[in-house]
Motif scaffolding. Structure first.
Motif, short mmCIF file in Angstrom:
data_model
loop_
_atom_site.label_atom_id
_atom_site.label_comp_id
_atom_site.label_asym_id
_atom_site.label_seq_id
_atom_site.Cartn_x
_atom_site.Cartn_y
_atom_site.Cartn_z
N GLU A 556 -18.04 26.05 9.11
CA GLU A 556 -18.24 25.66 7.72
C GLU A 556 -19.56 26.25 7.23
O GLU A 556 -20.61 25.99 7.81
N PRO A 557 -19.54 27.05 6.15
CA PRO A 557 -20.76 27.76 5.76
C PRO A 557 -21.85 26.84 5.24
O PRO A 557 -23.00 27.16 5.34
N GLY A 895 -21.03 41.90 11.93
CA GLY A 895 -20.35 42.71 10.92
C GLY A 895 -20.64 42.19 9.53
O GLY A 895 -21.28 41.15 9.34
N PRO A 896 -20.17 42.89 8.51
CA PRO A 896 -20.39 42.45 7.12
C PRO A 896 -19.57 41.19 6.81
O PRO A 896 -18.60 40.89 7.50
N GLY A 897 -20.01 40.49 5.77
CA GLY A 897 -19.26 39.30 5.33
C GLY A 897 -19.44 38.11 6.25
O GLY A 897 -18.58 37.23 6.31
N THR A 911 -25.00 33.71 6.07
CA THR A 911 -25.90 34.82 6.45
C THR A 911 -27.23 34.74 5.72
O THR A 911 -27.95 35.73 5.66
N GLU A 912 -27.55 33.61 5.11
CA GLU A 912 -28.82 33.49 4.39
C GLU A 912 -29.57 32.26 4.86
O GLU A 912 -28.97 31.29 5.31
N ILE A 913 -30.89 32.34 4.73
CA ILE A 913 -31.73 31.20 5.10
C ILE A 913 -32.84 31.05 4.07
O ILE A 913 -33.29 32.05 3.49
N HIS A 926 -27.73 32.15 11.92
CA HIS A 926 -26.68 31.11 11.80
C HIS A 926 -25.43 31.52 12.55
O HIS A 926 -24.77 30.70 13.20
N LEU A 927 -25.08 32.81 12.44
CA LEU A 927 -23.88 33.31 13.13
C LEU A 927 -24.07 33.21 14.65
O LEU A 927 -23.18 32.77 15.36
#
Length: 1261
Positions: A556-557, A895-897, A911-913, A926-927
């Motif tokens: 969950e993002p 990878g992207p996305g 992918t942001e913090i 996070h990934l």
């Protein structure tokens, strides 16, 4: 031998003997658990059913026999007691049967064993009416040995259930030494063995005394004399006898008693059957001898019918001895066996023949002393002689003398195995014969083969081995249950080539060390991964199988971006959880939903966002406790449901796999894992590749038989082993990077000394054992690691059994020399030495090297600032890369996305913090963290990583072994010194309470019950005043002034109370510090629920004031006050669950009417008044800015109440009092009288003036 008394003895009382089927059933269940057979719980349910039906059968029999004329009072009372106990046991067994599940199996088995003990106790007669039978063996008129047979065991009855268990049976009796010599190890050896037939019964039943003897005999009697009754026969002549051959296949014994000072024994077995005995050969220096020897007993004559021999053959006695060069052999243990019987007319073929090897438990006294692996067959020699018997296969082993080996059909099928041993190191070796161990070596032995480790040159400097892996080859049985144990012995190499045994360990089962090559048929584990992944993640649609074999796991993002913080009550019975979702953009518009612990639909309350100080490590901790309680409830329900499904379904495999997965993880995210046990039990002692073996000291002396294993431990060997069939599959030995010197132990780290920073966090202790005479303790923490010894004595916590420490300690240590961490809790004493309450020991080395990565727990989220900062010096992406490299896993490929691929798994996530300023930056952390949280799902290399956690460890005291002295919540982080330095330790110091001021204004009261009677008029009234205090501050209670002479229950006060207090918002408790007594050295801190008590009283001048009623308001959850007095009702107290609840800490200011209640004569609540009050909560700063005076004083004074004129004292204003009494009580009466008087006066005047007026009219005057 027959015992038949001539005198008439009383009818035997109803005897209660333990039901044998249940006992056998329990043994079956234990055997099923031991041999890991499926569904032992079903067998246990059957045993419980047999037990309850057996109890009910006894009850019906006993009920008929209850009023027998020959019963004494003791008999009757005992029978009633037995009936009561068995009826109760039958009900308990029925109830227990439904509770037996796979996961509760072992606990329930203990309860059933308690039933057996109780049955044995009940079966014992409290008063033996018949003396016991003694059998003495005499030699030269000296009593050499004896046997005592309880008369109840041989008592005859025509009712089968009432008959003694050994009555009319040929039994084997062992004679023992008389007197004190018969006790202890000296008396364990059997002096003689007798086959004996006993019968004890009434004179009139003597015709039945031979009924149980084997058939085929003739009686020889003395000629009957005059007036003499017929005596029993003086001898029996058996015309029918059977000739047998006994073959004892003595294969192996295991885990025998250490009888020599070397920690080993020189065992041999002696087999007794009827009147013959034979011995096996002596095997030197082993606890697991493999004799592999066949003992043949020829021409064994047995009397009786053939079918009797087949069904109930005589027992075989096997005794194990230790051969000593000087003196007689030492007794090591004994076991019994019954042979498998083959009659001459039966075929020697499966399924009964050849017999299978079985394990027989060896007993030494009452203690177990190993197992014997053997088989016994009793073959009848027919008319054709021995030629009809099956031939004895195999040549005689001439190397060992004329010894026959166990035949091929019975001896296990052997295969060639290689045993690889990982020698890591030795720890905590104790002195041997007062000398320290300096140059130890480890010897490994299994089935006669073995290997020796390299010699440790200086144990003090470095207790690790220089050569890590060695191996040897050995022939082991194909059947894993028959594998011999593996012996580990540690010897100290001393001067002049002397070797001294330090300690030994026996690995009884090699099963968990056997390597099995992976199944080639499974397509590189892809399908297995797909099946197990779904339930573990909690989203059935979280991933799909791609054509390429990839599995997508969608995280969950919002979880890593959104902060999940929770404030909860710390009370055990509280379910209140207030969740705060802090999203940066919505800070100003934020609302918080409050769920009430009292039930109610909590209403949405507008509130400002709590400041950062509210959201700390403790927020996570309390939230996790509540979330995990909820998950535990769900898991128990799911496990019970799966168990029921499994019972119903025929396809058990499917149900079993479902159950395994549902119990894995819940869907709810837990900010912090709070384990209510040690971390070692959660992660299998961190023995994923490095095992710890406790070394026990050598010879067990006679007085050491009762010594616990803890007392016998002399050190620990660290290492491992791997057992596999030779040769290895090519794909393993030819794998890239395969190092043949390490064999199966590829990729293990170096065991050179390493410097480590150890950071110990101590959260709190619970349920500590009291150490002071006041039933409390003054605990403080002491930590010892190697030469570092920290005692936090100055920060002791006064008079607490549940202290919150909130401390962290940094220690530098060198592994392996300093790897055992001891955390102790001491009780501080003003005078004398401090007492140890309890301590816990943690092996840091196993944690440090474990693949579960127990050095620093993996957090739920990745954050670079705030209270939830990532505390590992390595970022998630660095940890992931390292794990992939070590496990030879393909990846990670970002990878992207927001996608990352590891092996054949694809994980997605944010992918942001956000940094401290709210700026968003791209990141892969996070990934990477998403992969680490699910590392166990990665094929081949995956295992569960230790999460961010708190573990709960039991505190033990060496002076009180086995008794828990409390529990300690803590965790340990470890950081290698050659890596980047970690950040500062997390602040887990206990929250400081915040200062508040509660202002309570009592405006009015209404409908207060009237307690006093007026002296003159009998008028009901009350002199009302209101008293208030905060719980825990009763000595600071405050009273209003008195509203005198209220005739209606109404009181006017306009009175202000002021209560300053310290409050812990997270725990919802008021913190009070005060001395318990004038002799106390320091103040004790108490945490008390925030509750306001208001009471209404009737003031009396000459006697004690009368209590009228009270209300207690929980300041966190209390009903909203009614707007008017009429709307205020008893339901506000009795029916809180359905009313809207409010918290003064959210509302800040509340005004309304609340009821006063008290209990009436029937102990039921009734309203005794109502109070209008206003509650106003301020912080200490706010109170300082806007001060207010107590009562009606300055500053911010309240108006004087407008009280009616009745509130005076009558003797000061008598005229006013009379005026009020007459006016109030007789007002209408006076008006009526006045009106009646006026009317009478008018009528009188009319009658008086009427004649004159009429005369005047008539005369016209």
């Amino acid at each position: 031998m027959i015992s038949s008394p001539d005198q008439v003895i009383p009818a035997p009382p109803l005897t209660l003997s333990p039901p044998l089927p249940q006992e056998e059933g329990l043994n079956d269940v234990q055997e099923m658990i031991k041999t890991e057979k499926p569904h032992p719980e079903r067998r246990l349910r059957g045993v419980l059913e047999e037990l309850s039906s057996g109890c009910l059968r006894f009850l019906t029999l006993a009920d008929k026999d209850q009023h027998h004329s020959s019963r004494t009072r003791l008999d009757r009372e005992r029978l009633k007691s037995c009936m009561r106990e068995l009826e109760n046991m039958a009900q308990q067994a029925t109830a227990l049967r439904s509770q037996v599940k796979r996961n509760t199996m072992k606990d329930k088995l203990k309860l059933v064993q308690n039933f057996l003990q109780k049955l044995r106790f009940l079966a014992d007669e409290p008063q033996h009416t018949i003396p016991d039978v003694f059998i003495w063996m005499m030699s030269n008129n000296k009593r050499i040995a004896y046997a005592r047979i309880p008369s109840k065991d041989i008592l005859y009855s025509i009712v089968e259930e009432e008959m003694g268990k050994d009555c009319a049976k040929v039994k084997t009796v062992f004679l023992k030494l008389p007197g004190k010599r018969g006790f202890g190890p000296a008396g364990w050896t059997v002096q003689a063995k007798m086959e004996i037939y006993l019968w004890l019964g009434l004179n009139k039943q003597r015709k039945d005394f031979l009924s149980g003897l084997p058939c085929g005999f003739e009686e020889r009697k003395i000629p009957q004399g005059q007036n003499l009754p017929s005596f029993p026969p003086i001898s029996l002549l058996y015309t029918k006898k059977q000739v047998f051959q006994l073959r004892a296949h003595m294969y192996q014994a295991r885990s025998l008693f250490a009888a020599d000072s070397s920690g080993l024994s020189d065992p041999f077995a002696r087999v007794f059957f009827i009147s013959q005995s034979q011995c096996t050969e002596v095997l030197n220096e082993t606890l697991c001898p493999t004799w592999d020897q066949l003992l043949v007993f020829d021409n064994v004559e047995l009397y009786g019918e053939a079918h009797e021999m087949r069904d109930d053959p005589p027992i075989i006695v096997i005794e194990i001895y230790d051969q000593d060069t000087v003196g007689k052999a030492d007794f090591m243990g004994r076991t019994f066996a019954k042979p498998v019987v083959k009659m001459s007319d039966e075929q020697y073929c499966p399924p009964r023949f050849p017999p299978q090897l079985e394990y027989y438990q060896i007993y030494r006294g009452n203690a177990t002393a190993g197992d014997l692996l053997a088989a016994f067959e009793l073959l009848q020699i027919g008319p054709g002689g021995k030629s009809d018997l099956p031939p004895i296969d195999g040549p005689t082993d001439m190397d060992r003398g004329p010894i026959l080996p166990v035949p091929l059909g019975i001896r296990p099928v052997l295969s060639r195995y290689r045993v690889e041993i990982l020698f890591w190191g030795l720890r905590d070796l104790k002195r041997v014969n007062l000398a320290q161990v300096d140059r130890p070596r480890v010897d490994i032995e299994c089935a006669g083969k073995g290997v020796q480790s390299a010699l440790i040159q200086n144990y003090k400097k470095n207790p690790n081995f220089s050569t890590l892996v060695k191996w040897f080859e050995v022939d082991l049985p194909e059947n894993e249950l028959l594998h011999p144990p593996l012996n580990i012995r540690v010897v100290d190499c001393r001067a002049f080539g002397r070797y001294t045994l330090v300690g030994s360990h026996t690995v009884s089962s090699l099963r968990k060390f056997i390597y099995r090559p992976p199944d080639k048929k499974a397509q590189h584990w892809n399908m297995a991964g797909t099946r197990t992944q779904e339930p573990a993640l909690g989203h059935p649609g979280a991933h799909r199988s791609r054509p390429t074999g990839e599995i997508v796991v969608n995280m969950e993002p919002e979880v890593p971006i959104k902060k999940m913080d929770t404030m909860v009550k710390l009370e055990a019975n509280s379910d209140a959880v207030v969740k705060v979702d802090v999203v940066k953009k919505e800070k100003k518009k934020k609302k918080k939903k409050g769920g009430g612990g009292g039930g109610g639909g909590g209403e949405e309350v507008e509130e400002e966002e709590p400041d950062e100080s509210m959201l700390d490590w403790w927020s996570k901790y309390f939230a996790s406790i509540e979330t995990m309680k909820e998950q535990l409830r769900q898991q128990e329900a799911a496990a019970a449901e799966a168990e029921e499904k499994e019972e119903m379904e025929i396809g058990e495999g499917k149900a079993g796999s479902e159950r395994g997965n549902t119990a894995g993880k819940g869907g709810t995210k837990i900010p912090l894992d709070v384990f209510n046990k040690e971390l070692e039990t959660e992660f299998d002692n961190f023995e994923d590749w490095l095992h710890t073996f406790n070394l026990l000291r050598g010879k067990i002396g006679d007085n050491d038989d009762n010594a616990t294993e803890e007392e016998r431990i002399v050190g620990r060997f660290k290492g491992s082993m791997c057992v596999y069939k030779v040769p290895l599959p090519d794909d393993i030995s030819k794998e890239a990077g395969y190092d043949p010197t390490f064999g199966m132990f590829q990729g293990i780290p170096s065991n050179d000394p390493i410097n480590v920073l150890v950071r110990v966090y101590i959260v709190r202790a619970t349920d500590l054992h009291p150490a002071d005479i006041n039933g409390k303790a003054d605990p403080y923490i002491a930590i010892k690691l190697g030469k570092t010894d920290i005692k936090d004595k100055e920060n002791y916590i006064s008079k607490q059994l549940n202290p919150v420490f909130g401390k962290s300690f940094d220690i530098e240590a060198t592994f392996p020399m300093e790897s055992m961490l001891t955390v102790a809790v001491y009780d501080w004493d003003l005078v004398g030495t401090d007492d140890l309450i309890g301590e816990t020991k943690i092996d840091l080395e196993n944690r440090f090297y474990s693949k579960h990565r127990a050095t620093c727990g993996v957090s739920q989220t990745y954050s670079i600032h705030g209270y939830n900062t990532w505390r590992d010096p390595m970022k998630p992406s660095q940890i992931l890369s390292k794990l992939c490299k070590e496990g030879k896993v393909d990846g990670p490929h970002f990878g992207p996305g927001g996608r990352v691929k590891v092996a054949n798994r694809v994980f997605t996530g944010p992918t942001e913090i956000e940094d401290e300023n709210g700026q968003k930056k791209p990141t892969d952390e996070h990934l990477a963290l998403a992969v680490l949280r699910h590392w166990e799902d990665i094929p081949r290399a995956g295992c569960r990583l230790v999460p961010e956690h708190v573990e709960t460890r039991p505190l033990l005291n060496p002076d009180k072994p086995g008794i828990e002295q409390g529990r300690l919540e803590m965790w340990v982080d470890m950081f290698p010194m050659d890596m980047p330095a970690p950040g500062p330790a997390i602040d887990i110091s206990p929250r400081k309470p915040k200062k508040y001021e509660l202002r309570v204004i009592v405006w009015n009261t209404d409908e207060v019950i009237l307690e006093d009677d007026d002296y003159f008029t009998g008028e009901k009234s009350s002199d009302i005043f209101v008293r208030g205090w905060l719980k825990g501050q009763q000595e600071d209670k405050q009273d209003t002034d008195v509203h005198y002479h209220s005739l209606t229950g109404e009181g006017n006060f306009n009175w202000r109370y002021i209560f300053p207090f310290d409050y812990l918002m997270a725990e919802e408790k008021i913190v009070i510090s005060k001395k318990e007594s004038m002799f106390s050295w320091d103040e004790t801190e108490y945490k008390i629920p925030a509750r306001l008590t208001l009471q209404v009283w009737d003031a009396d001048h000459f006697s004690a004031d009368d209590f009228l009623g009270a209300i207690e308001l929980d300041l966190n959850r209390f009903p909203r006050g009614a707007k008017t007095s009429k709307q205020c009702s008893l339901e506000m107290v009795t029916n809180e669950a359905e009313l809207p609840m409010i918290s003064i800490f959210k509302q800040k200011r509340v005004k309304g009417w609340w009821p006063f209640v008290a209990r009436d004569e029937n102990d039921e609540l009734e309203i005794t008044g109502k109070v209008e009050a206003e509650l106003h909560l301020l912080t200490a700063e706010e109170a300082e800015k806007s001060p207010a005076g107590l009562a009606r004083n300055e500053p911010d004074p309240l108006e004087k109440p407008n009280r009616p004129d009745t509130s005076f004292i009558w003797f000061l204003n008598p005229l006013k009092s009379i005026k009020y009494l007459i006016c109030t009580r007789y007002k209408w009466l006076i008006i009526k009288i006045v009106l009646a008087l006026l009317l009478l006066i008018m009528v009188a005047l009319f009658l008086y003036s009427m004649p004159g007026y009429m005369v005047k009219k008539l005369l016209g005057a």
